[in-house]
Write a protein that holds these residues in place. Sequence first.
Motif, PDB file in Angstrom:
ATOM      1  N   ASP A 212      92.187  -5.469  38.622  1.00  0.00           N
ATOM      2  CA  ASP A 212      91.642  -6.825  38.735  1.00  0.00           C
ATOM      3  C   ASP A 212      90.559  -7.107  39.775  1.00  0.00           C
ATOM      4  OD1 ASP A 212      91.233  -9.441  38.156  1.00  0.00           O
ATOM      5  OD2 ASP A 212      93.064 -10.153  38.990  1.00  0.00           O
ATOM      6  N   HIS A 214      92.798  -4.312  42.249  1.00  0.00           N
ATOM      7  CA  HIS A 214      93.868  -4.120  43.217  1.00  0.00           C
ATOM      8  C   HIS A 214      93.424  -3.021  44.181  1.00  0.00           C
ATOM      9  CE1 HIS A 214      96.274  -6.417  40.346  1.00  0.00           C
ATOM     10  NE2 HIS A 214      95.883  -5.556  39.409  1.00  0.00           N
ATOM     11  N   THR A 224      95.559  -7.713  46.067  1.00  0.00           N
ATOM     12  CA  THR A 224      94.796  -8.039  44.868  1.00  0.00           C
ATOM     13  C   THR A 224      93.675  -8.976  45.286  1.00  0.00           C
ATOM     14  OG1 THR A 224      96.717  -7.771  43.433  1.00  0.00           O
ATOM     15  CG2 THR A 224      94.881  -9.065  42.576  1.00  0.00           C
ATOM     16  N   ARG A 366      91.603 -12.886  48.747  1.00  0.00           N
ATOM     17  CA  ARG A 366      92.877 -12.344  48.276  1.00  0.00           C
ATOM     18  C   ARG A 366      93.529 -13.282  47.271  1.00  0.00           C
ATOM     19  NH1 ARG A 366      95.058 -10.562  54.273  1.00  0.00           N
ATOM     20  NH2 ARG A 366      93.302  -9.156  54.721  1.00  0.00           N
ATOM     21  N   THR A 369     100.198 -13.692  43.421  1.00  0.00           N
ATOM     22  CA  THR A 369     100.737 -13.467  42.084  1.00  0.00           C
ATOM     23  C   THR A 369     100.629 -14.748  41.263  1.00  0.00           C
ATOM     24  OG1 THR A 369     102.292 -11.866  42.985  1.00  0.00           O
ATOM     25  CG2 THR A 369     102.780 -12.735  40.800  1.00  0.00           C
ATOM     26  N   ALA A 395     101.043  -4.617  39.634  1.00  0.00           N
ATOM     27  CA  ALA A 395      99.641  -4.736  39.216  1.00  0.00           C
ATOM     28  C   ALA A 395      99.531  -4.795  37.703  1.00  0.00           C
ATOM     29  CB  ALA A 395      98.839  -3.557  39.762  1.00  0.00           C
ATOM     30  N   ASP A 399      97.794  -7.962  35.769  1.00  0.00           N
ATOM     31  CA  ASP A 399      96.641  -7.837  34.870  1.00  0.00           C
ATOM     32  C   ASP A 399      96.950  -8.371  33.476  1.00  0.00           C
ATOM     33  OD1 ASP A 399      95.306  -6.744  36.960  1.00  0.00           O
ATOM     34  OD2 ASP A 399      95.437  -4.664  36.274  1.00  0.00           O
TER      35      ASP A 399
END
Length: 460
Positions: A212, A214, A224, A366, A369, A395, A399
Amino acid sequence: MRTGEEQNQCVGGYEGFQTGVTERTVHHYQSSSQHSTPPLHCKELQQPAEAVCVWTVMGERATCTNHTKTTWRCHGFIVLLLVLLTAPQAWGQCRILRCNSEFVATTLELGGGGGVSGKEAGNAGYCSALRSYALCTRHTARACRGDLAYHSAVQGIEDLLIQHRCPRTGPTAQPRPLPQAPISLDACFYERGYVQREGRAPEYLHCGVFGDPHVRTFNDEFQTCAVPGAWPLIDNQYLYIQATSTPTRGGSYATAITKITIIFKNWRECSEQQLYQAELDNVPPAFTDGSTSSRERRGQHSLRVRSQAPGHHAEIWAAHIGTTLVVRQSGRTLGLSVRSPRPIVESYTPEQDVQLCVWGCPASQRLETPHALPTAAAHAHCSSLLPTQDVYFQACLFDLLATGDTNSSSSAFDALEDARALIVDPQKVHLLVAAGVSVRVTPQLPALLAGTLITLWLAL
């Protein structure tokens, strides 16, 4: 109320202490590569018949009395004791000793830190050295939390900036040139030369950037990031790597790496500058000039490129810096995996202060989630690819939620496979993330968790 003479006496004692510590520090710098902490703040207390210098850290106070000429000796003993007490922390990830040594070396070249040249208000060279010192401490701030030597250095820098009337902004000291010792036959083979010098193999660090994107940093932190546009992943004396990310169609905040640029810098007799570029749907098995290896020097090729799947995969070996890089396309994004020795990774200057593989992405870039919970289908899909629910599993879920494309999960799987190939110790491959902290998954961890649960059950 202090008189002008009393104030000058206190300042003079402080500067004498600074000069004394610097002289002793230079001696250690030349003999054992261990460096003293910077001078601590010294101020005068009003007492009859004698001057008292006070050292204060974390609310504690130690005093040294008698004559001003012995003040620096007492402070020097305290500083040495402080370094010994905090050495295990400073020699870990905290790099405060490196900051101290660079400052000492820079001021030594100016004629001695805190000497006559340093006392002149507005001394450009000394102020530049102080600003570089401050920048270095900011870079290592996260790793040095709770380290007394680090906090003492920060306070000492603030005092010196005020004392010498240095502007907070301005040029920093120029980096010292790398040593140019005569090159040996094994100098173009980093690992072989390191083993001959040190008697052991070098410590290798790993960085992975995928999805993404990561980022798994060299310090095993996992983040991320949004980072749209071009951002440096690695920027040191030997290597420069830049990744370019563009927004994806599946979400407003999701980005994907669409271009990777790698520059191997010219290094003496081993390697000339070489450029590699990969773009989406075009991961070439060669450098931009069409070659698959660097020009032969001293009978060897320092750089080589090979591919298992031309157009989608390339592996680059840089023997002169002991570094391996893997560039691959997974789904609709590019990924990069790097293994490099710690001395190579840390060969950067204060000006090279943006490196995602070293410090991660800036806080403003950053991503947390997504609030939406993963569906049962997404959880089952990622579990089938990644049985261990580590950072790569997370991850994969991220995604899928961000793009809605099941093909996006392949980037996490490929990154894990590259990590297995590049990380020597299998116990360091997997990382768990709990409360924002990356934790390695080791065989002992399940047993430890089981023991903890049993203990809690018995206590109930």
